[in-house]
Scaffold this active site. Structure first.
Site, mmCIF file in Angstrom:
data_model
loop_
_atom_site.group_PDB
_atom_site.id
_atom_site.type_symbol
_atom_site.label_atom_id
_atom_site.label_comp_id
_atom_site.label_asym_id
_atom_site.label_seq_id
_atom_site.Cartn_x
_atom_site.Cartn_y
_atom_site.Cartn_z
ATOM 1 N N HIS A 12 0.706 -1.232 -0.158
ATOM 2 C CA HIS A 12 -0.172 0.084 0.003
ATOM 3 C C HIS A 12 0.844 1.357 -0.028
ATOM 4 C CE1 HIS A 12 -0.304 -0.324 4.710
ATOM 5 N NE2 HIS A 12 0.834 0.353 4.291
ATOM 6 N N HIS A 59 -1.879 5.923 8.653
ATOM 7 C CA HIS A 59 -0.423 6.163 8.651
ATOM 8 C C HIS A 59 -0.320 7.888 9.577
ATOM 9 C CE1 HIS A 59 -0.315 3.623 5.600
ATOM 10 N NE2 HIS A 59 1.081 3.158 6.035
ATOM 11 N N HIS A 193 10.600 -3.340 4.630
ATOM 12 C CA HIS A 193 10.898 -1.988 4.219
ATOM 13 C C HIS A 193 11.176 -1.264 5.499
ATOM 14 C CE1 HIS A 193 6.732 -1.637 4.843
ATOM 15 N NE2 HIS A 193 6.792 -0.229 4.899
ATOM 16 N N GLU A 240 4.195 -4.793 9.475
ATOM 17 C CA GLU A 240 2.897 -4.556 9.070
ATOM 18 C C GLU A 240 2.508 -5.944 8.397
ATOM 19 O OE1 GLU A 240 2.598 -1.015 7.131
ATOM 20 O OE2 GLU A 240 3.304 -1.513 5.230
#
Length: 423
Positions: A12, A59, A193, A240
């Site tokens: 995403h 976020h 990441h 995540e």
């Protein structure tokens, strides 16, 4: 009955939405992003799901750390695009499915998952970045979503095992929904990441490949990993990917992988996968038995006279009016309300019925409509009316009649300093 048609896994990163908005389809650097989503688009076109159960994380856009939950289920009627600093993307809002969301909430709560509920909040790139390239939207979206926001930014976060188990409960919840619906489960985020600290820019393609293989064949092994182990292998933000275990838990033990792509252009891999059930699962109880079990906690409450639980359906129906009354905690809003409420009614988009209820101070009718009492007491405090006046009015009694039923004749309010209460 509702049916799960399959599961989608997708990154995403905002890179996806940027590529679409900047029309980078023909650019050789960006083209692999679009190529990875073409099979997803085709699969959704063929399966025609009416609802996407959309698992993502915000976020720090609509969810801040003044109140941060592990699992926040969207129960509203519509979700707009969030402004993340430079204005919202030019995308239409997407419809919600409150009825399915309520059923899922009831089922997951019965299975002892602690949920928060949200509505009226816009969704950021965690949802709309992949959604905008999956589903056509030039003339509106082809279906609705039920979003699940997973709190993976402020530690401690849910465990991988917890996410996998939630997925299993989610499957039973969806399959027991009595309406004929096709539902696809979409999990977003990752893969490896890290975007902060001296480790920013970390990637680990071998781990990404291993994760995808285990997700398909041995998800239980992924459920056993700790968050620290996910962070070591895939970066802290890459942890995540535990959200993908919710999607995988909602599918059968053995799945068929229809599509998988992997592209690492910069900070974050851009990955898409599609799974369908290979082996159907046999429920241990009928749908009717399941629905009866999950509704047990409130079963019989309807027999209590003059009692109106503030359920999710009442919350969604009266959200606009409850939101209006909630703003009475703001001093400037209170001042404007007392000076002239009519412009505020218009600004809030209250219906004629809602405006009439507030104008008449019809406390009983406001409760019947779906306003929660704890906003009525705020309205009363602003108007200089005590709680006891409201209680009496809801019972259809005068204050004097109500006071005769109390041990002590006293008046009080939630109003703070300087409040002038009517006696």
């Amino acid at each position: 009955m509702a049916r799960i048609v399959g599961g989608i896994g997708s990154s995403h990163t905002p890179t996806i939405g940027f590529a679409l908005d900047a029309k980078k389809q023909a650019d050789p650097v960006w083209a692999p992003i679009f190529a990875g989503y073409e099979p997803v688009q085709q699969w959704l076109k063929e399966k025609r799901p009416e609802v996407l159960f959309f698992i993502y994380n915000d976020h720090v856009t609509s969810f801040f750390f003044d109140h941060y939950s592990h699992f926040a289920l969207g129960v509203g009627e519509e979700y707009a695009v969030a402004d993340e600093g430079g204005g919202p993307r030019a995308l239409p809002p997407v419809k919600g499915h409150p009825a399915l969301a309520r059923h899922i909430a009831t089922a997951l709560t019965a299975d002892e998952f602690d949920l928060a509920y949200f509505q009226g909040k816009p969704l950021d790139h965690g949802c709309f970045s992949p959604l905008s390239v999956m589903w056509p939207h030039e003339h509106g979206w082809p279906g609705a979503i039920v979003p699940l926001q997973v709190g993976v930014l402020e530690f401690p976060i849910p465990t991988a095992r917890r996410c996998f188990r939630l997925g299993r409960s989610l499957r039973r919840a969806i399959e027991s929904y009595p309406e004929d619906l096709r539902v696809a489960i979409v999990a977003t985020g990752g893969l490896a990441h890290q975007v902060h600290g001296e480790r920013a820019g970390f990637n680990n393609t071998p781990w990404d490949r291993e994760f995808l293989d285990l997700l398909e064949r041995e998800p239980e092994r992924l459920a056993e990993l700790t968050i620290a182990e996910y962070a070591e292998r895939g970066g802290l933000e890459g942890a995540e990917v535990i959200m993908w275990l919710i999607m995988r838990g909602a599918l059968s033990a053995k799945v068929r992988k229809l599509h998988s792509t992997y592209y690492l252009p910069s900070m974050t891999p851009i990955v898409t996968v599609i799974y369908e059930d290979e082996t159907p699962s046999a429920p241990t109880e009928s749908d009717a038995e399941f629905r009866e079990r999950i509704a047990r906690e409130l079963a019989g409450v309807e027999r209590l006279p003059g009692t109106y639980p503030f359920t999710l359906d009442r919350s969604v129906k009266a959200y606009r009016l409850n939101s209006f009354l909630h703003r009475l905690i703001e001093p400037e809003f209170r001042r404007r309300f007392l000076a002239d409420a009519e412009p505020l009614f218009a600004e809030a988009g209250l219906t004629a019925e809602e405006r009439d209820l507030v104008r008449r101070r019809d406390w009983r009718a406001l409760i019947h409509y779906g306003v929660i009492f704890f906003l009525l007491e705020k309205l009363a405090a602003v108007l200089g009316i005590t709680n006891l006046h409201v209680y009496a009015a809801m019972r259809g009694e005068t204050l004097e009649e109500f006071q005769k039923t109390r041990n002590v004749q006293m008046l009080y309010s939630v109003a703070g300093q300087g409040a002038q209460l009517k006696q």
